[in-house]
Design an enzyme around this catalytic site. Structure first.
Site, short mmCIF file in Angstrom:
data_model
loop_
_atom_site.label_atom_id
_atom_site.label_comp_id
_atom_site.label_asym_id
_atom_site.label_seq_id
_atom_site.Cartn_x
_atom_site.Cartn_y
_atom_site.Cartn_z
N LEU A 48 35.03 -4.54 48.46
CA LEU A 48 34.89 -3.66 49.63
C LEU A 48 36.21 -3.00 50.04
O LEU A 48 36.34 -2.50 51.15
CB LEU A 48 34.23 -4.38 50.82
CG LEU A 48 32.81 -4.90 50.55
CD1 LEU A 48 32.21 -5.55 51.80
CD2 LEU A 48 31.88 -3.76 50.09
N ASP B 283 37.39 -10.18 44.63
CA ASP B 283 38.35 -9.28 44.01
C ASP B 283 38.61 -9.77 42.59
O ASP B 283 38.86 -10.96 42.40
CB ASP B 283 39.65 -9.30 44.84
CG ASP B 283 40.52 -8.12 44.52
OD1 ASP B 283 40.80 -7.90 43.32
OD2 ASP B 283 40.93 -7.43 45.47
N PHE C 119 32.23 -1.23 37.01
CA PHE C 119 32.63 0.02 37.67
C PHE C 119 33.91 -0.15 38.49
O PHE C 119 34.58 0.83 38.79
CB PHE C 119 31.55 0.49 38.66
CG PHE C 119 30.25 0.83 38.01
CD1 PHE C 119 30.04 2.09 37.45
CD2 PHE C 119 29.22 -0.08 37.94
CE1 PHE C 119 28.84 2.42 36.85
CE2 PHE C 119 28.01 0.23 37.34
CZ PHE C 119 27.82 1.48 36.79
N ALA D 144 37.21 -0.11 39.92
CA ALA D 144 38.46 0.48 39.43
C ALA D 144 38.98 1.44 40.48
O ALA D 144 38.24 1.85 41.37
CB ALA D 144 38.20 1.25 38.13
N ASN E 212 44.96 -3.01 38.59
CA ASN E 212 43.52 -3.14 38.85
C ASN E 212 42.67 -2.80 37.62
O ASN E 212 41.80 -3.56 37.23
CB ASN E 212 43.11 -2.27 40.04
CG ASN E 212 41.74 -2.64 40.56
OD1 ASN E 212 41.34 -3.80 40.51
ND2 ASN E 212 41.01 -1.67 41.06
N TYR F 59 45.99 6.93 35.23
CA TYR F 59 44.58 6.58 35.39
C TYR F 59 43.89 6.57 34.02
O TYR F 59 43.29 5.57 33.61
CB TYR F 59 43.90 7.57 36.35
CG TYR F 59 42.40 7.50 36.28
CD1 TYR F 59 41.74 6.35 36.68
CD2 TYR F 59 41.65 8.56 35.79
CE1 TYR F 59 40.35 6.26 36.58
CE2 TYR F 59 40.27 8.48 35.69
CZ TYR F 59 39.64 7.33 36.09
OH TYR F 59 38.28 7.24 35.99
N1 UFG Z 1 40.47 20.36 43.07
C1 UFG Z 1 40.83 21.39 43.90
N2 UFG Z 1 40.82 21.16 45.25
C2 UFG Z 1 40.48 19.95 45.79
C3 UFG Z 1 40.13 18.92 44.92
C4 UFG Z 1 40.13 19.16 43.55
O1 UFG Z 1 41.13 22.49 43.46
O2 UFG Z 1 40.51 19.81 47.03
C5 UFG Z 1 40.41 20.62 41.63
C6 UFG Z 1 41.24 19.67 40.80
O3 UFG Z 1 42.56 20.14 40.65
C7 UFG Z 1 40.45 19.64 39.49
C8 UFG Z 1 39.00 19.86 39.93
O4 UFG Z 1 39.08 20.41 41.23
O5 UFG Z 1 40.83 20.72 38.71
C9 UFG Z 1 38.22 18.59 39.99
O6 UFG Z 1 38.98 17.65 40.71
P1 UFG Z 1 38.42 16.23 41.20
O7 UFG Z 1 39.50 15.59 41.99
O8 UFG Z 1 37.10 16.42 41.84
O9 UFG Z 1 38.17 15.47 39.84
P2 UFG Z 1 39.16 15.19 38.62
O10 UFG Z 1 38.74 16.13 37.52
O11 UFG Z 1 40.58 15.22 39.00
O12 UFG Z 1 38.85 13.69 38.29
C10 UFG Z 1 37.54 13.22 38.25
C11 UFG Z 1 37.49 11.74 38.59
C12 UFG Z 1 38.14 10.95 37.52
C13 UFG Z 1 37.61 11.34 36.19
C14 UFG Z 1 37.72 12.80 35.98
C15 UFG Z 1 37.15 13.26 34.69
O13 UFG Z 1 38.15 11.48 39.81
O14 UFG Z 1 37.88 9.61 37.76
O15 UFG Z 1 37.03 13.46 37.00
O16 UFG Z 1 37.33 14.65 34.60
F1 UFG Z 1 38.27 10.72 35.19
#
Ligand code: UFG
Length: 325
Positions: free
Chosen positions: A33, A51, A73, A75, A92, A141
């Site tokens: 949690l 944990d 899941f 992580a 983690n 990550y």
């Molecule tokens: N982005 C923005 N503005 C925001 C948030 C995100 O422009 O406010 C952009 C990011 O730069 C990225 C895209 O939107 O280009 C998606 O970003 P997210 O943060 O939604 O997701 P990520 O692609 O960074 O990461 C997610 C998960 C990871 C996973 C990954 C696989 O968080 O766990 O997708 O692509 F590994």
């Protein structure tokens, strides 16, 4: 079958738990949690708060529960945060994960479905990305998830631990019942942040980088609905030998396209402002998921962005403060 679900109170975990229960499985949720939410725990599941960093506790718990399989899941999953605090990710996602599989080996639990990521590939040499691409992560990550995949390979060889690594692209949307959705204590993900603007909780959405090597300059991602991800996990339970699969729709959408579709779905103008690119973000990640379709018989139901954003929007409208904790 009894499934032990670590991180079962988190976003992806909670929805998989609901789908497992709907499919007739017995489920034990194990969650600290720290990131998960009490209200995201399915009342039909058993719940154990714990944990994975507590090695004695997970050993005792696994010996007592003795499930038929584990879905892992639990992580930390923020690319940006991993670039400033790598230790949090290696401890983690890797070290605590090893406690889990050691406990499984000790209790003779031989099947694991592991929540991996397309971030293990880094910047792909080609798109769409299939499983033959080299895994060269560009953030801690992705590295932590890749290292755990590598450890699993040895545990299969030495201990006979059958594992299925599911490398997700960008999880999005909410559960079919409308009960469970995406609520992170610190929200960095694109779709929930865009929807928070539509709910009037944020002034604008920041677009991280508009000069990437993509048609409109913003990053392209493959958004995969959480219900489709859950279906792949359930299919993976049936495998008798270890394997790994990319899970995405095969369709890429840019950040700008996500904002445009969200404007249409919500009817809100959603102001968006270009900001510098975020460290560790590859410009374009799109899945080639034929292997999962062929070997698991998996077929995503949601293969367009609009229904995915509609599903997320329905949940956010009904739960404007998420789970409220
Ligand atoms: N982005 C923005 N503005 C925001 C948030 C995100 O422009 O406010 C952009 C990011 O730069 C990225 C895209 O939107 O280009 C998606 O970003 P997210 O943060 O939604 O997701 P990520 O692609 O960074 O990461 C997610 C998960 C990871 C996973 C990954 C696989 O968080 O766990 O997708 O692509 F590994």
């Amino acid at each position: 079958m009894h499934i032990f679900v670590t991180g079962g109170a988190g976003y992806i975990g909670s929805i998989c738990v609901e789908e497992l229960l709907n499919a007739g499985y017995q489920v034990t949720v194990f969650d600290s949690l720290v990131e998960g939410h009490k209200l995201a725990i399915e009342p039909r599941a058993n719940f154990i708060q714990g944990d994975l960093g507590d090695r004695d506790f997970i050993f005792k718990t696994m010996a007592k529960v003795k499930p038929d399989a584990v879905m892992h899941f639990a992580a930390f999953a923020l690319v940006g945060e991993s670039m400033t605090n790598p230790s949090k990710y290696f401890i983690n996602n890797l070290a605590n994960g090893i406690n889990l599989i050691d406990a499984m080996v000790a209790a003779d639990v031989k099947k694991l479905v592991f929540s991996s990521t397309c971030a293990t590939y880094g910047i792909p040499e080609k798109v769409p990305m299939d499983e033959r691409l080299p895994q060269k992560p560009i953030n801690p990550y992705g590295q932590s998830k890749l290292m755990f995949e590598q450890v699993l390979k040895w545990y299969d060889q030495i201990h006979g631990l059958v594992h299925v690594n599911l490398r997700y692209f960008n999880a999005a949307g909410a559960s079919a019942s409308g009960k469970y959705g995406e609520d992170h204590r610190i929200e960095t993900h694109l779709i929930p942040n865009v929807l928070k603007v539509a709910l009037g909780q944020k002034e604008q959405v920041d677009i991280f980088g508009d000069k990437h090597a993509t048609p409109d300059g913003t990053c392209i991602r493959d958004y995969i609905h959480i219900i489709d991800l859950a279906a792949a996990h359930i299919l993976a339970l049936k495998r008798e030998t270890s394997s790994y699969y990319n899970l995405g729709t095969g369709e890429g959408y840019s950040v700008q396209q996500v904002v445009d579709v969200a404007r249409k779905v919500t009817g809100h103008p959603i102001p968006a402002v270009a900001k510098p690119a975020r460290a560790g973000d590859p410009p374009r990640l799109v899945a080639g998921a034929h292997k999962a379709q062929k070997e698991l018989g998996w077929k995503p139901q949601f293969n367009r962005l609009q229904p995915i954003i509609e599903s997320a929007w329905n949940w956010h409208k009904a739960h404007p403060n998420g789970y409220g904790d």
